[in-house]
Design a protein around this motif. Structure first.
Motif, PDB file in Angstrom:
ATOM      1  N   GLU A   1       0.887  -1.196   0.183  1.00 46.56           N
ATOM      2  CA  GLU A   1      -0.064   0.026  -0.095  1.00 46.56           C
ATOM      3  C   GLU A   1       0.884   1.265  -0.023  1.00 46.56           C
ATOM      4  O   GLU A   1       0.558   2.299  -0.906  1.00 46.56           O
ATOM      5  CB  GLU A   1      -0.841   0.249   1.389  1.00 46.56           C
ATOM      6  N   GLU A   2       1.899   1.215   0.698  1.00 48.87           N
ATOM      7  CA  GLU A   2       2.685   2.470   0.864  1.00 48.87           C
ATOM      8  C   GLU A   2       3.389   2.748  -0.461  1.00 48.87           C
ATOM      9  O   GLU A   2       3.524   3.926  -0.914  1.00 48.87           O
ATOM     10  CB  GLU A   2       3.749   2.282   2.108  1.00 48.87           C
ATOM     11  N   GLU A   3       3.889   1.727  -1.086  1.00 50.74           N
ATOM     12  CA  GLU A   3       4.478   1.994  -2.524  1.00 50.74           C
ATOM     13  C   GLU A   3       3.356   2.618  -3.596  1.00 50.74           C
ATOM     14  O   GLU A   3       3.920   3.583  -4.174  1.00 50.74           O
ATOM     15  CB  GLU A   3       4.883   0.685  -3.162  1.00 50.74           C
ATOM     16  N   TYR A   4       2.305   1.966  -3.439  1.00 52.12           N
ATOM     17  CA  TYR A   4       0.993   2.712  -4.317  1.00 52.12           C
ATOM     18  C   TYR A   4       0.836   4.095  -3.860  1.00 52.12           C
ATOM     19  O   TYR A   4       0.821   4.942  -4.882  1.00 52.12           O
ATOM     20  CB  TYR A   4      -0.068   1.759  -4.195  1.00 52.12           C
ATOM     21  N   LYS A   5       0.613   4.491  -2.831  1.00 49.55           N
ATOM     22  CA  LYS A   5       0.463   5.706  -2.253  1.00 49.55           C
ATOM     23  C   LYS A   5       1.509   6.541  -2.653  1.00 49.55           C
ATOM     24  O   LYS A   5       1.354   7.813  -3.108  1.00 49.55           O
ATOM     25  CB  LYS A   5       0.356   5.828  -0.853  1.00 49.55           C
ATOM     26  N   LYS A   6       2.860   6.369  -2.575  1.00 48.25           N
ATOM     27  CA  LYS A   6       3.815   7.001  -3.140  1.00 48.25           C
ATOM     28  C   LYS A   6       3.860   7.116  -4.388  1.00 48.25           C
ATOM     29  O   LYS A   6       3.947   8.385  -4.912  1.00 48.25           O
ATOM     30  CB  LYS A   6       5.456   6.274  -2.685  1.00 48.25           C
ATOM     31  N   ARG A   7       3.719   6.275  -5.206  1.00 47.79           N
ATOM     32  CA  ARG A   7       3.476   6.599  -6.868  1.00 47.79           C
ATOM     33  C   ARG A   7       2.154   7.451  -7.206  1.00 47.79           C
ATOM     34  O   ARG A   7       2.408   8.215  -8.232  1.00 47.79           O
ATOM     35  CB  ARG A   7       3.451   5.231  -7.275  1.00 47.79           C
TER      36      ARG A   7
ATOM     37  N   MET B   1       1.117   9.931  -5.363  1.00 47.40           N
ATOM     38  CA  MET B   1       1.209  11.227  -4.849  1.00 47.40           C
ATOM     39  C   MET B   1       2.190  11.887  -5.844  1.00 47.40           C
ATOM     40  O   MET B   1       1.941  12.809  -6.216  1.00 47.40           O
ATOM     41  CB  MET B   1       1.624  11.411  -3.437  1.00 47.40           C
ATOM     42  N   HIS B   2       2.960  11.057  -6.339  1.00 48.06           N
ATOM     43  CA  HIS B   2       4.284  11.516  -7.175  1.00 48.06           C
ATOM     44  C   HIS B   2       3.488  11.731  -8.518  1.00 48.06           C
ATOM     45  O   HIS B   2       3.534  13.052  -8.870  1.00 48.06           O
ATOM     46  CB  HIS B   2       5.371  10.616  -7.486  1.00 48.06           C
TER      47      HIS B   2
ATOM     48  N   ASN C   1       4.869  19.434 -10.527  1.00 49.39           N
ATOM     49  CA  ASN C   1       6.192  18.622 -10.001  1.00 49.39           C
ATOM     50  C   ASN C   1       6.593  19.215  -8.712  1.00 49.39           C
ATOM     51  O   ASN C   1       7.661  19.041  -8.460  1.00 49.39           O
ATOM     52  CB  ASN C   1       6.898  18.436 -10.966  1.00 49.39           C
TER      53      ASN C   1
ATOM     54  N   TYR D   1       6.160  19.901  -4.813  1.00 49.47           N
ATOM     55  CA  TYR D   1       5.613  19.799  -3.418  1.00 49.47           C
ATOM     56  C   TYR D   1       5.264  21.087  -2.864  1.00 49.47           C
ATOM     57  O   TYR D   1       4.137  21.250  -1.844  1.00 49.47           O
ATOM     58  CB  TYR D   1       6.190  18.851  -2.417  1.00 49.47           C
TER      59      TYR D   1
END
Length: 101
Positions: free
Chosen positions: A70-76, A78-79, A88, A90
């Motif tokens: 889940e954390e990897e999906y969230k990171k992708r 959000m990016h 691009n 933040y």
């Protein structure tokens, strides 16, 4: 990795919550409104085709396990969100929400 539809994302949240299991396990972990069994089963098959889950056959049913955490999906996600909507940056994202309070 392909972007998930809203329906696929809801299914993935249920899969991550359950850890691994059968479609019936994911129905129990799914947030309301809970889709019909056949709809969720079809969605999970699509997630398997996209590479988000893998399956193994046990008798007459399939057990599914998430491939991506889940954390990897969230990171992708959000990016991509910051890239698409905030040039691009933040800093632009934070500024936007600061103005919106």
């Amino acid at each position: 990795m392909e972007k998930l539809t809203q329906q696929e994302e809801a299914a993935m949240l249920a899969i991550w919550k359950a850890g691994k299991g059968l479609v019936k396990d994911f129905l129990e972990a799914h947030a309301a409104p809970v889709p019909p069994y056949t709809t969720l089963a079809s969605t999970i098959k699509n997630l398997e085709k996209k590479g988000y889950v893998e399956s193994r056959k046990i008798g007459n049913v399939y057990e599914y396990t998430p491939v991506i955490v889940e954390e990897e999906y969230k990171k992708r996600f959000m990016h991509g969100f910051v890239k698409d909507y905030f040039e691009n940056s933040y800093k632009e994202l934070v500024t936007f929400f600061a103005k919106e309070k």
